[in-house]
Design an enzyme around this catalytic site. Structure first.
Site, PDB file in Angstrom:
ATOM      1  N   GLN A   1      -0.110   1.312   7.637  1.00 15.35           N
ATOM      2  CA  GLN A   1      -1.049   0.354   7.090  1.00 15.35           C
ATOM      3  C   GLN A   1      -1.491  -0.678   8.133  1.00 15.35           C
ATOM      4  OE1 GLN A   1       1.340  -0.353   3.128  1.00 15.35           O
ATOM      5  NE2 GLN A   1      -0.804  -0.817   2.755  1.00 15.35           N
ATOM      6  N   HIS A   2      -2.579  -1.373   7.781  1.00 15.28           N
ATOM      7  CA  HIS A   2      -3.034  -2.602   8.444  1.00 15.28           C
ATOM      8  C   HIS A   2      -3.737  -2.430   9.785  1.00 15.28           C
ATOM      9  CE1 HIS A   2      -0.443  -4.293   5.406  1.00 15.28           C
ATOM     10  NE2 HIS A   2       0.657  -3.978   6.037  1.00 15.28           N
TER      11      HIS A   2
ATOM     12  N   ASP B   1       1.203   4.161   3.774  1.00 18.78           N
ATOM     13  CA  ASP B   1       2.458   4.907   3.872  1.00 18.78           C
ATOM     14  C   ASP B   1       3.423   4.639   2.723  1.00 18.78           C
ATOM     15  OD1 ASP B   1       2.932   2.324   4.797  1.00 18.78           O
ATOM     16  OD2 ASP B   1       3.668   2.945   6.759  1.00 18.78           O
TER      17      ASP B   1
END
Length: 476
Positions: A71-72, A238
């Site tokens: 992520q991110h 995830d």
């Protein structure tokens, strides 16, 4: 026999799992490594994905594919579809001052009010991992790259886009074909998990303009097709993909014990924690995924085993030979500071030492109890947001320890289920791909063991003692 592929594009590697869409039976698999670092050019992910697909025997017979990803990460594209600069990953902390600025600005200089505003609008108080803070860093430090950025997406979005035949040089029209899902979008800082909408004012205040962002598709909607005709699922972040992989449902809390700890739940309601301990993410099914992190988990076991001169297995045996409560010995495992509670400068501590309880067995058990009590605090943070924990699903490298399993059941006070070791993120992505094909998520079996919770409604005595010492660490 329709086949589906699930991809886990993590920080360290790319894993491809190919399963029978009806039964979930494993057909074949492959993997490839990613380069190390917190700043990586996305082309490395694409190269690794091609290697992993080849290692798994190719996609010629695959009917649907989906990607679970880290992520991110900030992936910026220019008008032609070229990557503007290497992606800043979730673990890149250079935007920490930008996170603090965004909080203060939202509260007109008042950080407490600003945190409350962010929690209300996005479900998450900014920290350095969030994409929005990285965009602010980009605008502040690389204004020319910020100005070139025509689209912003996340690692799994970009890989799905590439799988569909898009990429460098495909032009402005291809940027409109970027797709994502609400679980990954909810980790950006410019998307509201509650309303399901992007927040253009946040994008403008961070990057300086509003770029193209991926269209958010529903949990089982088609996000595209590969040149070979396979359907591409919406994918997921995830943690949300891992939730699918272990078939977590409302009432389940997944606790992952690895280098650090993660506690997340499937919840019908969104969370808005102004303290910042709980991130108000969305899941991959239409529900929500409140999440808390701890910094100290299996490394505490590693350090204690090294100190005692034993293997990890021997450390577990030592721990189980000691009484519950470690004879009064309590470890607060904030060896590298802590995230839940937010004590970045804290250190670990050992309490209640006496001549009689200072034994290898008690020290071993205190290490396990300390880590699991710390995770119990993460669980408590979720429960304070209204999460009802009916079952713990224990995953990660540390979950296979018998000592962890037994002590977890006592610390958490609810039944614990430990799935067999597996590639939960890739499996969750494959299960989603099967759902895209069938129109509903398949009920694939998840094998594992159940550990009964301790009797009684009161918390374990060692948890109560731990919390007394942990509170002292917060004051110190």
């Amino acid at each position: 026999m329709p086949l589906v592929a699930g991809i886990d594009s993590s920080t360290q590697s790319c894993k491809v799992i190919i399963r029978d869409s009806a039964t979930g039976a494993l057909v074949r698999q492959g993997r490839a490594s990613h380069p190390e670092g917190s700043e990586v050019h996305p082309e490395h992910w694409w190269t690794a994905l091609q290697e992993a697909i080849t290692d798994a025997g190719g996609f010629d017979d695959v009917d649907a594919v989906s990607i679970g990803g880290q992520q991110h990460g900030m992936v910026c594209l220019d008008e032609s579809g070229d990557v503007v600069r290497p992606a800043l990953l979730w673990n890149d902390t250079r935007s920490a001052p930008d996170a603090e600025d965004l909080i203060r600005e939202a509260g007109d200089g008042d950080s407490v009010a600003g945190a409350a505003q962010w929690a209300s609008s996005t479900g998450t108080v900014p920290v350095a991992s969030l994409t929005a803070t990285k965009l602010r860093w980009l605008a502040r430090n690389e204004p020319e790259n910020a100005a070139r950025t025509a689209a912003v997406c996340l690692p799994h979005d970009w890989l799905s886009w590439r799988l569909a035949g898009n990429g460098p040089g495909t032009g402005p029209a291809s940027l409109e074909l970027l797709r994502t899902d609400r679980s990954d979008a909810s980790g950006t800082g410019y998307f509201s998990a509650t309303t399901g909408e992007y927040l253009p004012e946040v994008l403008r205040s961070t990057l300086g303009h509003v770029p193209v962002v991926p269209t958010v598709v529903g949990p089982l909607e088609v996000a595209g097709k590969t040149p070979g005709g396979a359907l591409i699922g919406p994918g997921a972040g995830d943690n949300a993909a891992a939730g699918l992989g272990v078939s977590a449902a409302v009432g389940d809390v997944v606790i992952s014990i690895g280098t650090s700890g993660t506690v997340f739940a499937v919840s019908k309601g969104s969370s808005h924690d102004a303290s910042g301990l709980v991130a108000g993410f969305a899941d991959a099914t239409g529900n929500y995924l409140p999440l808390a992190c701890t910094l100290n988990a299996t490394r505490i076991f590693d350090s204690t085993a090294a100190l005692l001169g034993v293997t990890l297995h021997e450390l577990g045996d030592l721990a189980l030979s000691a009484p519950e409560g470690s004879g009064g010995l309590t470890m607060v495992p904030y060896f590298e500071g802590e995230r839940t509670p937010n004590l970045p400068n804290a250190t670990g501590s050992l309490h209640g030492l006496t001549l009689s309880n200072y034994t290898p067995a008690n020290l071993a058990r205190a290490a396990f109890e300390g880590v699991l009590c710390s995770l119990a605090d993460g669980l408590a943070a979720l429960q304070a947001q209204g999460v009802a924990a009916q079952r713990i699903i224990l995953v990660g490298g540390g979950a296979q320890s018998e000592a962890v399993q037994q002590i977890a059941a006592a610390a958490f006070g609810v039944p614990v289920f430990v799935p067999k070791p597996g590639e939960y993120v890739a499996d969750g992505a494959a299960r989603q791909a099967a759902g895209v094909l069938a129109g509903t998520l398949p009920d694939w079996p998840v094998e594992g063991v159940n550990v009964r919770a301790r009797n009684g409604d009161a918390p374990a005595a060692f948890l109560t003692t731990y919390r007394r010492y942990a509170a002292k660490a917060a004051i110190d």
